[in-house]
Design a protein around this motif. Structure first.
Motif, mmCIF file in Angstrom:
data_model
loop_
_atom_site.group_PDB
_atom_site.id
_atom_site.type_symbol
_atom_site.label_atom_id
_atom_site.label_comp_id
_atom_site.label_asym_id
_atom_site.label_seq_id
_atom_site.Cartn_x
_atom_site.Cartn_y
_atom_site.Cartn_z
ATOM 1 N N ARG A 24 13.797 6.543 -3.885
ATOM 2 C CA ARG A 24 14.745 6.918 -4.933
ATOM 3 C C ARG A 24 14.306 6.356 -6.283
ATOM 4 O O ARG A 24 14.253 7.078 -7.285
ATOM 5 C CB ARG A 24 16.160 6.431 -4.578
ATOM 6 C CG ARG A 24 17.196 6.795 -5.638
ATOM 7 C CD ARG A 24 18.648 6.529 -5.226
ATOM 8 N NE ARG A 24 18.828 5.435 -4.287
ATOM 9 C CZ ARG A 24 18.757 4.132 -4.592
ATOM 10 N NH1 ARG A 24 18.527 3.747 -5.837
ATOM 11 N NH2 ARG A 24 18.923 3.227 -3.651
ATOM 12 N N GLU A 25 13.951 5.056 -6.311
ATOM 13 C CA GLU A 25 13.536 4.433 -7.567
ATOM 14 C C GLU A 25 12.273 5.089 -8.128
ATOM 15 O O GLU A 25 12.159 5.281 -9.341
ATOM 16 C CB GLU A 25 13.278 2.933 -7.358
ATOM 17 C CG GLU A 25 14.575 2.148 -7.218
ATOM 18 C CD GLU A 25 14.396 0.801 -6.491
ATOM 19 O OE1 GLU A 25 15.409 0.269 -6.006
ATOM 20 O OE2 GLU A 25 13.243 0.315 -6.396
ATOM 21 N N THR A 26 11.367 5.437 -7.235
ATOM 22 C CA THR A 26 10.092 5.989 -7.711
ATOM 23 C C THR A 26 10.260 7.406 -8.266
ATOM 24 O O THR A 26 9.722 7.720 -9.333
ATOM 25 C CB THR A 26 9.028 5.963 -6.589
ATOM 26 O OG1 THR A 26 9.065 4.686 -5.953
ATOM 27 C CG2 THR A 26 7.647 6.197 -7.144
ATOM 28 N N ILE A 27 11.022 8.256 -7.563
ATOM 29 C CA ILE A 27 11.196 9.614 -8.114
ATOM 30 C C ILE A 27 11.991 9.571 -9.426
ATOM 31 O O ILE A 27 11.723 10.340 -10.343
ATOM 32 C CB ILE A 27 11.813 10.623 -7.104
ATOM 33 C CG1 ILE A 27 13.201 10.211 -6.635
ATOM 34 C CG2 ILE A 27 10.883 10.867 -5.921
ATOM 35 C CD1 ILE A 27 13.840 11.196 -5.645
ATOM 36 N N LEU B 15 0.845 -1.202 0.000
ATOM 37 C CA LEU B 15 0.000 0.000 0.000
ATOM 38 C C LEU B 15 0.884 1.257 0.000
ATOM 39 O O LEU B 15 0.632 2.212 -0.730
ATOM 40 C CB LEU B 15 -0.932 -0.025 1.216
ATOM 41 C CG LEU B 15 -2.076 0.985 1.249
ATOM 42 C CD1 LEU B 15 -3.214 0.490 2.146
ATOM 43 C CD2 LEU B 15 -1.655 2.364 1.734
ATOM 44 N N GLY B 16 1.929 1.235 0.823
ATOM 45 C CA GLY B 16 2.850 2.366 0.905
ATOM 46 C C GLY B 16 3.581 2.601 -0.412
ATOM 47 O O GLY B 16 3.788 3.747 -0.823
ATOM 48 N N ARG B 17 3.972 1.516 -1.060
ATOM 49 C CA ARG B 17 4.614 1.631 -2.374
ATOM 50 C C ARG B 17 3.632 2.190 -3.399
ATOM 51 O O ARG B 17 3.980 3.046 -4.212
ATOM 52 C CB ARG B 17 5.149 0.266 -2.845
ATOM 53 C CG ARG B 17 6.413 -0.147 -2.123
ATOM 54 C CD ARG B 17 6.942 -1.504 -2.549
ATOM 55 N NE ARG B 17 8.327 -1.616 -2.104
ATOM 56 C CZ ARG B 17 9.387 -1.566 -2.899
ATOM 57 N NH1 ARG B 17 9.235 -1.482 -4.211
ATOM 58 N NH2 ARG B 17 10.603 -1.625 -2.402
ATOM 59 N N TRP B 18 2.399 1.691 -3.336
ATOM 60 C CA TRP B 18 1.349 2.187 -4.237
ATOM 61 C C TRP B 18 1.135 3.703 -4.031
ATOM 62 O O TRP B 18 1.054 4.461 -4.999
ATOM 63 C CB TRP B 18 0.033 1.417 -3.986
ATOM 64 C CG TRP B 18 -1.120 2.045 -4.693
ATOM 65 C CD1 TRP B 18 -1.526 1.826 -5.977
ATOM 66 C CD2 TRP B 18 -1.980 3.071 -4.150
ATOM 67 N NE1 TRP B 18 -2.592 2.653 -6.264
ATOM 68 C CE2 TRP B 18 -2.885 3.416 -5.166
ATOM 69 C CE3 TRP B 18 -2.058 3.714 -2.912
ATOM 70 C CZ2 TRP B 18 -3.862 4.399 -4.990
ATOM 71 C CZ3 TRP B 18 -3.023 4.687 -2.731
ATOM 72 C CH2 TRP B 18 -3.927 5.016 -3.771
ATOM 73 N N ALA B 19 1.084 4.128 -2.765
ATOM 74 C CA ALA B 19 0.835 5.551 -2.467
ATOM 75 C C ALA B 19 1.978 6.417 -3.013
ATOM 76 O O ALA B 19 1.739 7.479 -3.598
ATOM 77 C CB ALA B 19 0.659 5.757 -0.961
ATOM 78 N N MET B 20 3.211 5.963 -2.834
ATOM 79 C CA MET B 20 4.362 6.736 -3.314
ATOM 80 C C MET B 20 4.345 6.836 -4.840
ATOM 81 O O MET B 20 4.558 7.914 -5.402
ATOM 82 C CB MET B 20 5.665 6.074 -2.817
ATOM 83 C CG MET B 20 6.928 6.849 -3.097
ATOM 84 S SD MET B 20 6.985 8.525 -2.372
ATOM 85 C CE MET B 20 7.036 8.168 -0.611
ATOM 86 N N ARG B 21 4.051 5.716 -5.518
ATOM 87 C CA ARG B 21 4.005 5.712 -6.990
ATOM 88 C C ARG B 21 2.885 6.615 -7.498
ATOM 89 O O ARG B 21 3.067 7.380 -8.445
ATOM 90 C CB ARG B 21 3.721 4.297 -7.541
ATOM 91 C CG ARG B 21 4.897 3.374 -7.526
ATOM 92 C CD ARG B 21 4.688 2.185 -8.457
ATOM 93 N NE ARG B 21 5.303 2.413 -9.756
ATOM 94 C CZ ARG B 21 4.644 2.524 -10.899
ATOM 95 N NH1 ARG B 21 3.327 2.425 -10.923
ATOM 96 N NH2 ARG B 21 5.291 2.731 -12.012
ATOM 97 N N THR B 22 1.730 6.503 -6.861
ATOM 98 C CA THR B 22 0.579 7.284 -7.303
ATOM 99 C C THR B 22 0.844 8.776 -7.123
ATOM 100 O O THR B 22 0.545 9.580 -8.008
ATOM 101 C CB THR B 22 -0.684 6.846 -6.526
ATOM 102 O OG1 THR B 22 -0.823 5.431 -6.672
ATOM 103 C CG2 THR B 22 -1.935 7.526 -7.044
ATOM 104 N N ALA B 23 1.436 9.146 -5.993
ATOM 105 C CA ALA B 23 1.748 10.557 -5.738
ATOM 106 C C ALA B 23 2.765 11.061 -6.768
ATOM 107 O O ALA B 23 2.597 12.145 -7.339
ATOM 108 C CB ALA B 23 2.272 10.738 -4.316
ATOM 109 N N CYS B 24 3.808 10.273 -7.016
ATOM 110 C CA CYS B 24 4.851 10.707 -7.965
ATOM 111 C C CYS B 24 4.291 10.816 -9.380
ATOM 112 O O CYS B 24 4.612 11.759 -10.108
ATOM 113 C CB CYS B 24 6.037 9.735 -7.941
ATOM 114 S SG CYS B 24 7.014 9.889 -6.427
ATOM 115 N N SER B 25 3.447 9.872 -9.757
ATOM 116 C CA SER B 25 2.840 9.909 -11.072
ATOM 117 C C SER B 25 1.936 11.145 -11.208
ATOM 118 O O SER B 25 1.914 11.813 -12.253
ATOM 119 C CB SER B 25 2.077 8.599 -11.291
ATOM 120 O OG SER B 25 0.989 8.788 -12.130
#
Ligand code: C2E
Ligand code: MG
Ligand code: MG
Ligand code: MG
Length: 285
Positions: A136-139, A90-100
């Motif tokens: 780092r990977e997501t940004i 869920l946390g990974r999903w939230a970070m990806r969604t925010a960055c996108s």
């Protein structure tokens, strides 16, 4: 007899416990599926600069609309996600969604109009995931600067493992990502963290704002915290501003940043996007 009655009670209790465990299990399965299928949504609550009344940033908050139950509160599904480990995905999903979302706002409104987004990170994520690498990977994937992301974590998250979390936060800050201490004042040893921890922002919990009256003890304490944070070079955000009286008191105490229903509820991405045009709908005439 008393004995049979007792036995019957035990049976009912067992059945009830079983039923509850089963419904929790269902909810867990459905939450896991919702994360996998991108059936969750992020809503964005404006954070406002009290000096300029301009949009300073957003806090991203996860929303789950269950097909039968309807809106499920984060107060219910976040603890469930933490207990079951679903919080990592869920946390990974939230970070990806925010960055996108940030990427798309930059593309639509331009780099200079885009504001940072705060993402809540659970203590369990720090224990079970490499949060620094994940960020780092997501940004990098979305080509956004670290300055566009801020993470929020609570005192209790830090308490779980102060030494390790401090190291990870140092890594994260090297990316340009700022760290906010969420729900400040509700945990222990706040003063200790304030000088030891690699943090940039303090968020005053809304339970304090609700009890604030001009000149009461809390008013004096928050005045002191505001001065302290300013002299330590930390930003302070007051959460839960619900009316103009709150705003007036926070202004008098020199708080610079505010967030609350008085200004705006957390908004769907589309409505949050509209705020980039520079209009400030929360200024009431
Ligand atoms: P939080 O991080 O302290 O978020 C602020 C909460 O206060 C949000 O509740 C927001 O809707 C609510 N709020 C904001 N202004 C006001 C106001 O003026 N009055 C009142 N009464 N409430 C206000 P929400 O969205 O229900 O989230 C509750 C908590 O769930 C959050 O508290 C956060 O700890 C957690 N949470 C939500 N999304 C996530 C997530 O993606 N990851 C993690 N780890 N936790 C999350
Ligand atoms: Mg938060
Ligand atoms: Mg908070
Ligand atoms: Mg809170």
């Amino acid at each position: 007899s008393a004995k049979t009655a007792g036995k019957a009670r035990t049976e009912i209790y067992k059945r009830e416990t079983h039923r509850r465990a089963q419904s929790q299990f269902h909810l867990e399965t459905e939450l896991r599926r919702a994360v996998e299928r991108d059936d969750l949504e992020l809503h964005y609550q404006p954070i406002i600069d009290l000096k300029t009344m301009k949009l300073k940033g957003f806090e991203a908050l996860t929303r789950w609309v269950h097909k039968d139950k309807g809106f499920v509160s984060p107060a219910e599904f976040i603890p469930l996600a933490e207990e079951t480990g679903v919080i990592v995905d869920l946390g990974r999903w939230a970070m990806r969604t925010a960055c996108s979302q940030i990427r798309s706002w930059i593309d639509t409104y331009g780099e200079e109009k885009a504001v940072p987004v705060n993402v809540n990170v659970s203590g369990i994520q720090f224990a079970r995931d490499d949060v620094a690498a994940m960020i780092r990977e997501t940004i990098e994937e979305f080509g956004i600067r670290g300055e566009m992301i801020r993470i929020e974590l609570t005192e209790s998250a830090i308490m779980a493992n102060p030494t390790r979390i401090s190291e990870v936060l140092t890594e994260i800050r090297k990316l340009g990502v700022k760290v906010a201490l969420d729900d400040f004042g509700t945990g222990y040893s706040s003063l200790n963290y304030l000088h030891q921890f690699p943090i940039d922002i303090i968020k005053i919990d809304r339970s304090f704002i609700a009890q604030l009256r001009k000149g009461n003890e809390l008013y004096k304490i928050l005045t002191m915290i505001s001065q302290l944070a300013n002299s330590l070079g930390h930003e302070v955000v007051a959460e839960g501003i619900e009316d103009i009286e709150h705003q007036g008191m926070l202004r008098d105490m020199n708080f610079q940043f505010v967030q609350g229903f008085y200004y705006s509820k957390p908004l769907p991405a589309k409505d949050a996007g509209d705020l980039h045009s520079g209009n400030v709908p929360w200024i009431k005439s």
